[in-house]
Design an enzyme around this catalytic site. Structure first.
Site, PDB file in Angstrom:
ATOM      1  N   ARG A 149      15.185  31.868  27.815  1.00 47.55           N
ATOM      2  CA  ARG A 149      16.166  31.551  28.753  1.00 47.55           C
ATOM      3  C   ARG A 149      17.444  32.100  28.534  1.00 47.55           C
ATOM      4  NH1 ARG A 149      13.897  26.373  31.093  1.00 47.55           N
ATOM      5  NH2 ARG A 149      15.803  25.904  32.110  1.00 47.55           N
ATOM      6  N   TYR A 152      19.973  34.012  30.787  1.00 46.68           N
ATOM      7  CA  TYR A 152      20.661  33.172  31.716  1.00 46.68           C
ATOM      8  C   TYR A 152      21.813  32.101  31.083  1.00 46.68           C
ATOM      9  CZ  TYR A 152      21.277  29.912  35.724  1.00 46.68           C
ATOM     10  OH  TYR A 152      21.925  29.267  36.920  1.00 46.68           O
ATOM     11  N   ASP A 153      21.421  31.408  30.164  1.00 49.07           N
ATOM     12  CA  ASP A 153      22.286  30.638  29.513  1.00 49.07           C
ATOM     13  C   ASP A 153      23.467  31.312  28.828  1.00 49.07           C
ATOM     14  OD1 ASP A 153      20.101  29.302  30.036  1.00 49.07           O
ATOM     15  OD2 ASP A 153      19.755  28.263  28.209  1.00 49.07           O
ATOM     16  N   LYS A 156      25.719  33.049  31.517  1.00 45.44           N
ATOM     17  CA  LYS A 156      26.624  32.230  32.107  1.00 45.44           C
ATOM     18  C   LYS A 156      27.737  31.741  31.028  1.00 45.44           C
ATOM     19  CE  LYS A 156      25.018  31.512  36.220  1.00 45.44           C
ATOM     20  NZ  LYS A 156      25.608  31.675  37.510  1.00 45.44           N
ATOM     21  N   VAL A 194      11.529  23.067  40.229  1.00 41.86           N
ATOM     22  CA  VAL A 194      10.395  22.056  40.280  1.00 41.86           C
ATOM     23  C   VAL A 194      10.509  21.412  41.360  1.00 41.86           C
ATOM     24  CG1 VAL A 194      12.072  20.216  39.314  1.00 41.86           C
ATOM     25  CG2 VAL A 194       9.764  20.021  38.792  1.00 41.86           C
ATOM     26  N   ASN A 197       8.664  23.653  44.108  1.00 38.27           N
ATOM     27  CA  ASN A 197       7.226  23.681  43.752  1.00 38.27           C
ATOM     28  C   ASN A 197       6.807  22.447  43.979  1.00 38.27           C
ATOM     29  OD1 ASN A 197       7.489  26.372  42.704  1.00 38.27           O
ATOM     30  ND2 ASN A 197       6.770  25.657  40.557  1.00 38.27           N
ATOM     31  N   GLN A 216      10.329  15.161  30.227  1.00 40.38           N
ATOM     32  CA  GLN A 216      11.492  15.721  30.117  1.00 40.38           C
ATOM     33  C   GLN A 216      12.120  15.322  31.398  1.00 40.38           C
ATOM     34  OE1 GLN A 216       8.652  17.287  30.824  1.00 40.38           O
ATOM     35  NE2 GLN A 216       8.999  19.231  31.794  1.00 40.38           N
ATOM     36  N   ARG A 284      18.551  16.085  30.685  1.00 41.77           N
ATOM     37  CA  ARG A 284      19.764  16.538  31.315  1.00 41.77           C
ATOM     38  C   ARG A 284      20.318  15.576  32.120  1.00 41.77           C
ATOM     39  NH1 ARG A 284      18.750  21.859  33.726  1.00 41.77           N
ATOM     40  NH2 ARG A 284      18.559  22.861  31.656  1.00 41.77           N
TER      41      ARG A 284
HETATM   42  P1  NAD Z   1      19.344  31.659  44.424  1.00 38.20           P
HETATM   43  O1  NAD Z   1      18.654  32.436  43.699  1.00 38.20           O
HETATM   44  O2  NAD Z   1      19.191  31.257  45.700  1.00 38.20           O
HETATM   45  O3  NAD Z   1      20.793  32.261  44.804  1.00 38.20           O
HETATM   46  C1  NAD Z   1      21.475  33.557  44.220  1.00 38.20           C
HETATM   47  C2  NAD Z   1      22.089  34.597  45.001  1.00 38.20           C
HETATM   48  O4  NAD Z   1      22.449  35.639  44.284  1.00 38.20           O
HETATM   49  C3  NAD Z   1      20.660  35.188  45.899  1.00 38.20           C
HETATM   50  O5  NAD Z   1      20.948  35.290  47.283  1.00 38.20           O
HETATM   51  C4  NAD Z   1      20.728  36.480  45.208  1.00 38.20           C
HETATM   52  O6  NAD Z   1      19.847  37.511  46.161  1.00 38.20           O
HETATM   53  C5  NAD Z   1      22.098  36.948  44.814  1.00 38.20           C
HETATM   54  N1  NAD Z   1      22.201  37.930  43.727  1.00 38.20           N
HETATM   55  C6  NAD Z   1      21.365  37.758  42.507  1.00 38.20           C
HETATM   56  N2  NAD Z   1      21.844  38.855  41.820  1.00 38.20           N
HETATM   57  C7  NAD Z   1      22.735  39.481  42.353  1.00 38.20           C
HETATM   58  C8  NAD Z   1      23.414  40.471  42.153  1.00 38.20           C
HETATM   59  N3  NAD Z   1      23.280  41.390  41.138  1.00 38.20           N
HETATM   60  N4  NAD Z   1      24.436  41.074  43.142  1.00 38.20           N
HETATM   61  C9  NAD Z   1      24.535  40.367  44.190  1.00 38.20           C
HETATM   62  N5  NAD Z   1      23.676  39.295  44.677  1.00 38.20           N
HETATM   63  C10 NAD Z   1      22.926  38.946  43.972  1.00 38.20           C
HETATM   64  O7  NAD Z   1      20.019  30.358  43.525  1.00 38.20           O
HETATM   65  P2  NAD Z   1      20.964  29.215  43.972  1.00 38.20           P
HETATM   66  O8  NAD Z   1      20.294  28.062  43.413  1.00 38.20           O
HETATM   67  O9  NAD Z   1      21.483  29.338  45.349  1.00 38.20           O
HETATM   68  O10 NAD Z   1      22.139  29.502  42.891  1.00 38.20           O
HETATM   69  C11 NAD Z   1      23.510  29.822  43.175  1.00 38.20           C
HETATM   70  C12 NAD Z   1      24.584  29.793  42.089  1.00 38.20           C
HETATM   71  O11 NAD Z   1      24.396  28.809  41.467  1.00 38.20           O
HETATM   72  C13 NAD Z   1      23.872  30.966  40.871  1.00 38.20           C
HETATM   73  O12 NAD Z   1      24.992  31.465  40.287  1.00 38.20           O
HETATM   74  C14 NAD Z   1      23.279  29.951  39.982  1.00 38.20           C
HETATM   75  O13 NAD Z   1      23.139  30.148  38.540  1.00 38.20           O
HETATM   76  C15 NAD Z   1      24.114  28.683  39.944  1.00 38.20           C
HETATM   77  N6  NAD Z   1      23.409  27.472  39.823  1.00 38.20           N
HETATM   78  C16 NAD Z   1      22.387  26.799  40.666  1.00 38.20           C
HETATM   79  C17 NAD Z   1      21.923  25.652  40.153  1.00 38.20           C
HETATM   80  C18 NAD Z   1      20.809  25.109  41.084  1.00 38.20           C
HETATM   81  O14 NAD Z   1      20.195  23.974  40.539  1.00 38.20           O
HETATM   82  N7  NAD Z   1      20.534  25.472  42.166  1.00 38.20           N
HETATM   83  C19 NAD Z   1      22.275  24.994  38.910  1.00 38.20           C
HETATM   84  C20 NAD Z   1      23.153  25.548  38.172  1.00 38.20           C
HETATM   85  C21 NAD Z   1      23.613  26.872  38.536  1.00 38.20           C
HETATM   86  N1  UDP Z   2       8.679  22.088  35.933  1.00 40.86           N
HETATM   87  C1  UDP Z   2       7.412  21.341  36.092  1.00 40.86           C
HETATM   88  N2  UDP Z   2       6.701  21.971  37.010  1.00 40.86           N
HETATM   89  C2  UDP Z   2       7.172  23.204  37.933  1.00 40.86           C
HETATM   90  C3  UDP Z   2       8.286  23.634  37.889  1.00 40.86           C
HETATM   91  C4  UDP Z   2       8.975  23.196  36.831  1.00 40.86           C
HETATM   92  O1  UDP Z   2       7.153  20.602  35.525  1.00 40.86           O
HETATM   93  O2  UDP Z   2       6.141  23.360  38.749  1.00 40.86           O
HETATM   94  C5  UDP Z   2       9.589  21.420  35.040  1.00 40.86           C
HETATM   95  C6  UDP Z   2      10.054  22.425  34.086  1.00 40.86           C
HETATM   96  O3  UDP Z   2       9.401  22.587  32.939  1.00 40.86           O
HETATM   97  C7  UDP Z   2      11.568  21.715  33.655  1.00 40.86           C
HETATM   98  C8  UDP Z   2      11.848  21.039  34.959  1.00 40.86           C
HETATM   99  O4  UDP Z   2      10.651  20.844  35.769  1.00 40.86           O
HETATM  100  O5  UDP Z   2      11.297  20.690  32.687  1.00 40.86           O
HETATM  101  C9  UDP Z   2      12.926  21.558  35.750  1.00 40.86           C
HETATM  102  O6  UDP Z   2      12.624  22.926  35.940  1.00 40.86           O
HETATM  103  P1  UDP Z   2      13.568  23.823  36.999  1.00 40.86           P
HETATM  104  O7  UDP Z   2      12.545  25.118  36.818  1.00 40.86           O
HETATM  105  O8  UDP Z   2      13.535  23.389  38.074  1.00 40.86           O
HETATM  106  O9  UDP Z   2      14.759  24.032  36.366  1.00 40.86           O
HETATM  107  P2  UDP Z   2      15.402  23.911  34.948  1.00 40.86           P
HETATM  108  O10 UDP Z   2      16.203  22.645  34.925  1.00 40.86           O
HETATM  109  O11 UDP Z   2      14.375  24.004  33.753  1.00 40.86           O
HETATM  110  O12 UDP Z   2      16.128  25.255  34.770  1.00 40.86           O
END
Ligand code: NAD
Ligand code: UDP
Length: 322
Positions: A149, A152-153, A156, A194, A197, A216, A284
């Site tokens: 992970r 990403y972590d 960010k 999740v 899915n 979790q 979380r």
């Molecule tokens: P998503 O995957 O649907 O959207 C991400 C978008 O970024 C997509 O349209 C993808 O094509 C575009 N992208 C990826 N790499 C790129 C690049 N190199 N150049 C240009 N575009 C690019 O995900 P989302 O859930 O809409 O997430 C949007 C933002 O919010 C992300 O930065 C994500 O890390 C952040 N975020 C989302 C969540 C969540 O639960 N949805 C939680 C925490 C943070």
């Molecule tokens: N998870 C699950 N089944 C799935 C997808 C995810 O049980 O089909 C669990 C995953 O292991 C995590 C939580 O659901 O504990 C949230 O997962 P998600 O990928 O949505 O986001 P995360 O918060 O882990 O980035």
């Protein structure tokens, strides 16, 4: 883009605007009277998510990868570009880190050049597998720097560092949002997170894949609430940078989520247990006191109501329109 110096409309760039959250944000900004430039490389986003905006004279779509510089004239930047689902961000982890880090450098460089205000979509993942619960912004987190992970972590986390260094060194107006698990219409059916899915599996009558023992927890925020918070954060006074947690403090185990989805879809699906992915955070939940105070915001859509809207979207085909 349209909206040059003869226009009074605010010119707003949304990177990742064709993604799940980005497409809702573009819609909202257009409704607020902005000129919106959506930049996306369609890595996880799709044109279907924004197809209904394309005829709008105040909306412009640009295929662009944020790991390369971008030269446009804008007033505000929402930097959302980055795959967000563990399945997708782990598919090409080097590209994920590049997107977060080079993407942040490029967008901050753009903001510096055109003196734009810039908001970063950071994440609750900066807290890793947290030892403090719920998580306040002052908690520095428990992140594995070398695990699956980490791309990403740590990507960010480094982006947050860059935002604060540009703020301190160059006086940039920054806003950092730490977004907790957000869900809703326009999640991709194969997104892998999740909520999508479980809903897709339940509607098909397929087994619901619970990873680990399902004990979790996560806190799920409906996308409309999140978009409201992002827009409010961008509008805060210049001195306010965040980071600020944005999420719904309602906390559910993954098993509870599965049971809710089954009940709301009236599905005959059964649960199957799958291996828990490495470094999967155990719990979380956001502490949103700061968002309440600074944005006068709190989520208004509970999990049942949000799931009903999400289920309706996937039942209708999940094709980008909702
Ligand atoms: P998503 O995957 O649907 O959207 C991400 C978008 O970024 C997509 O349209 C993808 O094509 C575009 N992208 C990826 N790499 C790129 C690049 N190199 N150049 C240009 N575009 C690019 O995900 P989302 O859930 O809409 O997430 C949007 C933002 O919010 C992300 O930065 C994500 O890390 C952040 N975020 C989302 C969540 C969540 O639960 N949805 C939680 C925490 C943070
Ligand atoms: N998870 C699950 N089944 C799935 C997808 C995810 O049980 O089909 C669990 C995953 O292991 C995590 C939580 O659901 O504990 C949230 O997962 P998600 O990928 O949505 O986001 P995360 O918060 O882990 O980035």
């Amino acid at each position: 883009m349209s909206g040059g110096r003869y226009s009074i409309r605010k010119r707003v760039l949304v990177t990742g605007g064709a993604g799940f959250i980005g497409s809702h944000l573009c819609e909202r900004l257009l409704a607020n009277g902005c000129d919106v430039l959506c930049a996306d490389n369609f890595y996880t986003g799709t044109k279907d998510n924004i197809a209904h905006l394309i005829g709008n004279a105040h909306f412009e779509l640009m295929r662009h990868d944020v790991t390369f510089p971008l030269y446009v004239e804008v007033d505000e930047i929402y930097n959302l570009a980055c795959p967000a689902s563990p399945v997708h961000y782990q598919f090409d982890p080097v590209q994920t880190t590049k997107t977060s880090v080079h993407g942040a450098i490029n967008m901050l460089g753009l903001a510096k050049r055109v003196k734009a205000k810039i908001l970063q979509a950071s994440t609750s993942e900066v807290y890793g597998d947290p030892h403090v619960h719920p998580q306040p912004e002052g908690y520095w987190g428990n992140v594995n720097p070398i695990g699956p992970r980490s791309c990403y972590d740590e990507g960010k986390r480094c982006a947050e560092t860059l935002f604060f260094d540009y703020h301190r060194q160059h006086g940039l107006r920054i806003k950092v949002a730490r977004i907790f698990n957000t869900y809703g219409p326009r999640m991709h059916p194969n997104d892998g997170r999740v909520v999508s899915n479980f809903v897709v599996q339940a509607l098909k009558g397929a087994p619901i894949t619970v990873y680990g023992d399902g004990g979790q927890t996560r806190s799920f925020c409906y996308v409309d609430d999140l978009v409201e918070a992002l827009v409010r954060l961008m509008a805060t006074r210049d001195g306010f940078t965040g980071p600020v947690n944005l999420g719904n403090p309602g906390e559910f185990t993954i098993l509870e989520l599965a049971q809710k989805v089954i009940a709301l879809t009236r599905s005959k699906s059964r649960l199957v247990k799958k291996k828990l992915p490495m470094d999967d955070p155990r719990q979380r939940k956001p502490d949103i006191a700061l968002a309440r105070r600074q944005l006068s915001w709190e989520p208004s859509i509970g999990l049942d109501a949000g799931l009903r809207k999400t289920i309706a979207y996937f039942r209708a085909g999940g094709t980008g329109r909702d």
